[in-house]
Write an enzyme that holds these catalytic residues in place. Structure first.
Site, PDB file in Angstrom:
ATOM      1  N   ASP A 131       0.962  -1.052   0.058  1.00 34.15           N
ATOM      2  CA  ASP A 131      -0.069  -0.020  -0.054  1.00 34.15           C
ATOM      3  C   ASP A 131       0.967   1.323   0.075  1.00 34.15           C
ATOM      4  O   ASP A 131       2.025   1.034   0.488  1.00 34.15           O
ATOM      5  CB  ASP A 131      -0.985  -0.117   1.363  1.00 34.15           C
ATOM      6  CG  ASP A 131      -1.809   1.072   1.242  1.00 34.15           C
ATOM      7  OD1 ASP A 131      -2.499   1.578   0.135  1.00 34.15           O
ATOM      8  OD2 ASP A 131      -2.032   1.686   2.520  1.00 34.15           O
TER       9      ASP A 131
ATOM     10  N   ASP B 168      -3.531  -1.462   5.490  1.00 33.72           N
ATOM     11  CA  ASP B 168      -3.666  -0.798   6.887  1.00 33.72           C
ATOM     12  C   ASP B 168      -5.322  -0.638   6.812  1.00 33.72           C
ATOM     13  O   ASP B 168      -5.857  -0.932   8.103  1.00 33.72           O
ATOM     14  CB  ASP B 168      -3.168   0.282   7.296  1.00 33.72           C
ATOM     15  CG  ASP B 168      -3.376   1.394   5.970  1.00 33.72           C
ATOM     16  OD1 ASP B 168      -4.102   1.127   4.951  1.00 33.72           O
ATOM     17  OD2 ASP B 168      -2.494   2.497   5.841  1.00 33.72           O
TER      18      ASP B 168
ATOM     19  N   ASP C 250      -8.116  -3.190   2.577  1.00 38.35           N
ATOM     20  CA  ASP C 250      -6.774  -4.209   2.278  1.00 38.35           C
ATOM     21  C   ASP C 250      -7.129  -5.688   2.702  1.00 38.35           C
ATOM     22  O   ASP C 250      -6.329  -6.472   2.390  1.00 38.35           O
ATOM     23  CB  ASP C 250      -5.606  -3.626   2.914  1.00 38.35           C
ATOM     24  CG  ASP C 250      -5.324  -2.265   2.272  1.00 38.35           C
ATOM     25  OD1 ASP C 250      -5.275  -1.994   0.938  1.00 38.35           O
ATOM     26  OD2 ASP C 250      -4.875  -1.510   3.013  1.00 38.35           O
TER      27      ASP C 250
END
Length: 597
Positions: free
Chosen positions: A206, A514, A518
Site C-alpha cells: 500500500d 492498513d 486491504d
C-alpha cells in the site's frame, strides 16, 4: 438513536467529527469533507457534493455518498441512509474476508513435498532390502521366521530413515525467528509465515503510510521567479531550504518569509506533540503549511500573537480560497489569502518581487501558471498565497472588496512524500530478486510520482487504474500482471484479483495493508502484512505479520530474517537426513553384499 437501529430511509445529520453508521446518499452538503482512508486508501480528505454520478463510479470517486466507518473532518450535511450492515461497502469487504480461503503456507507445501519424496525413497530402498534378504533366506531353505525377520528389519529401517527430529527443529527455528522479528518491529501471528517471508518474490505494498509517511509535506516553494526545495518528511518541523545547489535561510528572504507566514496565518489547523509524536489537528494540507513555516523558524503561535486574527472568510468548494484578516505590529490591517492558484491569480493585480510590490503583467501570470502546471504534473497539490493591505476603518468584510487587487506572493506545493528508508529498502529488494508493486486507492498521478521517486516504476513498467483493470479479462491480465508496477484507484476486489493472478504465476506474494479495504487481499496473500499503528483491527486479524512501525523497510528486514530461517531449516534437514540415511546405506550395503556372496 443507536447506530444498530439505523435503517434505510433514515436521515443522518452529519457534523464535523461524526463517524458514519451506514452508507448514505447526501441531500445537503456545506463544505463537507470526509476521511475515507480506511475504506479507499485515499490519503487526502474527500470533498463531498450533491452531484449525480454514474452507477459504475468507483468508490473513491463517489463524492455524493458517505460510507460506514468513515468520518467527517470538516463541514456539515444531511444524508439519506441507503444500506446498512453487510449491505454496505464496509460489509461487502467483510464478506470478502470471510469467504477468502486460507491456503497452506509455502513452508507447509515444501514440507509436504519433502515428506512425499522421503516416503518414496525410503519405501523403494526398504523394498529392495527386503527382497534381497528374502532371496538370501530362500537360498538356504524356506523358513517363515527368516521372512518375518527380513520384513521387520525393513520396517525398522524405514522408521529409522525418517528424520523424526525435523518437526522439532522447524518449530524451534521458527520460534527463534519470531523473536528476531519482534526485535525488528515485526510481530509474527502465525509461526509458519516466518519462513514464508524468506521465500517471497513479490511484495505488494500500500502507498499511504507504508511507502509514505501518510503526512502531507511541503516540498516546493515558488516566489520571486525562484524555485525553493524543502527537505524533511512528515510533520516534524525539521528540514532545510535549498535554491539550486545552495542552502538558504528563508528569514533572509523577504518574499519567501512572507509566503511562509501567509501559509501559517491563513490557517485553521494546529501542529502539536501527541504521544511523543508530531501530529496535525485539522486538515493535513493546512498542517503542511504550518510545518513548512516552522522549519524556517516561524512558529504559528508566535505569529498569531504578532498578527492577531480579526476576521475570516472561510474556504468553500465554490470559492476555492480562504481569507483571514489580521492586525499588524504597525497597527494596520492586512488580509492574507490562500487558495487554488488559478482562482487567486484572477484576483491579483500586483506581484511581490524582491520585497517590492509591482504590477502583475500577463507575462508574469503565464509564467506562474506554467510553473503551477509543471509542479501539479508531479502530483504536488498546489496552493497560491496573496495579501492586501486594508484601511483601518474597514470593520465589516466585503468579500469582493477584500479579495480584489491582491498582491501575489507565491506558490506552495505539497505531497505525501515517500519515506527515505523505503527508497533504500526498494533497492535492497531489487538486489535480492524481489519485485515491489504499489497498490493504492490514490490518484494515478500521485501514485506515479511516488513510485518514480522510490524506484518502483521503471521505463518498461505498466501503470493500471481500477477502471482499466475492470475492462481487462482474466486471460489478458494474467499475461501482463508481472509487468505492472503500479495500480491506482483500485477497490478491495481488484486487490484480491491482483494477488490471485500473481500467485497463479507461481509467485510467493506478500501483501501489505492498513485499511479495511486491504483485508481481503491481506488474507488471500501468501504472507499478509498489516500495520500496527495505523492499521485497523480487521486487517490485523486477517494478517500473518504486524509491523509495529508501519514501515516498508521493516518488511524487507523481515524477508532477510525469513531467508535466514529457511536456510537454517534446510541445513538441519540435510544434517538429519545424512545421519539417518547412514543406517539405510550400511544395512542396505550388507544386504546387497550378502545377496551377492
Amino acid at each position: 438513536i443507536l447506530a444498530r437501529e439505523v435503517v434505510p430511509g433514515d436521515v443522518l445529520v452529519v457534523e464535523s467529527g461524526d463517524s458514519m453508521p451506514a452508507d448514505a446518499r447526501l441531500i445537503e452538503a456545506v463544505e463537507l469533507k470526509t476521511d475515507e482512508a480506511v475504506l479507499t486508501g485515499e490519503s487526502t480528505p474527500v470533498n463531498k457534493s450533491l452531484d449525480v454520478l454514474e452507477p459504475e463510479t468507483p468508490i473513491a470517486e463517489r463524492s455524493n455518498m458517505v460510507f460506514t466507518a468513515t468520518h467527517a473532518i470538516y463541514g456539515r450535511g444531511k444524508a439519506i441512509v441507503t444500506s446498512t450492515g453487510m449491505s454496505t461497502e464496509f460489509g461487502k469487504i467483510a464478506e470478502l474476508v470471510q469467504t477468502a480461503e486460507e491456503e497452506e503456507t509455502p513452508l507447509e507445501r515444501k514440507l509436504g513435498r519433502f515428506a512425499k519424496k522421503i516416503a518414496i525413497v525410503v519405501t523403494a530402498v526398504c523394498a529392495i532390502i527386503f527382497a534381497l534378504e528374502a532371496f538370501e533366506a530362500l537360498s538356504i531353505g524356506f523358513k517363515l521366521e527368516s521372512f518375518i525377520e527380513a520384513f521387520m528389519s525393513s520396517i525398522s529401517l524405514a522408521i529409522s530413515a525418517v528424520p523424526e527430529g525435523l518437526p522439532a527443529i522447524v518449530t524451534i527455528s521458527l520460534a527463534l525467528g519470531a523473536r528476531e522479528f519482534a526485535k525488528r518491529n515485526a510481530i509474527i501471528r502465525k509461526l509458519s509465515s516466518a519462513e514464508s517471508l524468506g521465500a517471497t518474490t513479490i511484495i505488494c505494498s500500500d502507498k499511504t503510510g507504508t511507502l509514505t509517511k501518510g503526512e502531507m509535506t511541503v516540498r516546493k516553494l515558488y516566489c520571486n521567479g525562484k524555485m525553493t526545495e524543502v527537505t524533511g518528511v512528515g510533520y516534524e518541523p525539521k528540514g532545510e531550504f535549498h535554491q539550486s545547489t545552495s542552502s538558504i535561510n528563508p528569514k533572509n528572504d523577504d518574499d519567501l518569509s512572507l509566503l511562509l507566514k501567509i501559509g501559517a496565518l491563513c490557517n485553521n489547523a494546529r501542529l502539536d506533540i501527541i504521544n511523543n509524536a508530531w501530529s496535525i489537528i485539522g486538515d493535513p494540507t493546512e498542517g503542511s503549511l504550518i510545518v513548512a513555516a516552522a522549519k524556517a523558524g516561524f512558529e504559528q503561535k508566535e505569529l498569531e500573537r504578532e498578527y492577531p486574527r480579526k476576521n475570516e472568510i472561510p474556504f468553500t468548494s465554490e470559492r476555492k480560497r480562504m481569507t483571514t484578516v489580521h492586525s499588524t505590529p504597525e497597527g494596520e490591517q492586512i488580509a492574507y489569502v490562500k487558495g487554488a492558484p488559478e482562482i487567486v491569480l484572477e484576483r491579483c493585480a500586483y506581484i511581490m518581487k524582491n520585497g517590492e510590490v509591482k504590477k502583475l503583467t500577463s507575462k508574469d501570470k503565464n509564467e506562474i501558471l506554467k510553473v503551477n502546471e509543471m509542479l501539479a504534473s508531479d502530483a504536488l497539490r498546489m496552493l497560491a498565497m496573496a495579501y492586501k493591505k486594508l484601511p483601518n476603518s474597514a470593520n465589516t468584510l466585503d468579500e469582493e472588496k477584500v479579495e480584489s487587487n491582491l498582491v501575489f506572493v507565491g506558490l506552495e506545493g505539497m505531497i505525501d512524500p515517500p519515506r527515505e528508508e523505503a527508497i533504500k529498502a526498494n533497492q535492497v529488494c531489487q538486489q535480492s530478486g524481489i519485485k515491489a508493486v504499489m497498490i493504492t486507492g490514490d490518484h494515478k498521478l500521485t501514485a506515479i510520482a511516488v513510485a518514480k521517486e522510490i524506484g518502483i516504476l521503471k521505463e518498461n513498467s505498466i501503470v493500471l487504474t481500477g477502471t482499466e483493470l475492470d475492462k481487462i479479462g482474466d486471460e489478458e491480465f494474467n499475461k501482463i500482471v508481472e509487468d505492472v508496477a503500479v495500480y491506482a484507484r483500485v477497490s478491495p476486489e481488484h486487490k484480491l484479483r491482483i494477488v490471485n493472478a500473481l500467485k497463479a504465476k507461481g509467485h510467493i506474494v506478500a501483501m501489505t495493508g492498513d485499511g479495511v479495504n486491504d483485508a481481503p487481499a491481506v488474507k488471500g496473500a501468501d504472507v499478509g502484512v498489516s500495520m500496527g499503528i495505523s492499521g485497523t483491527d480487521v486487517t490485523r486479524e486477517a494478517s500473518d505479520l504486524v509491523l509495529t512501525d508501519d514501515n516498508f523497510a521493516t518488511i524487507v528486514k523481515a524477508v532477510e530474517e525469513g531467508r535466514v530461517i529457511y536456510d537454517n531449516i534446510r541445513k538441519y534437514a540435510r544434517f538429519l537426513l545424512a545421519c539417518n540415511f547412514d543406517e539405510v546405506l550400511v544395512i542396505g550395503l550388507f544386504a546387497i553384499l550378502g545377496g551377492i556372496f
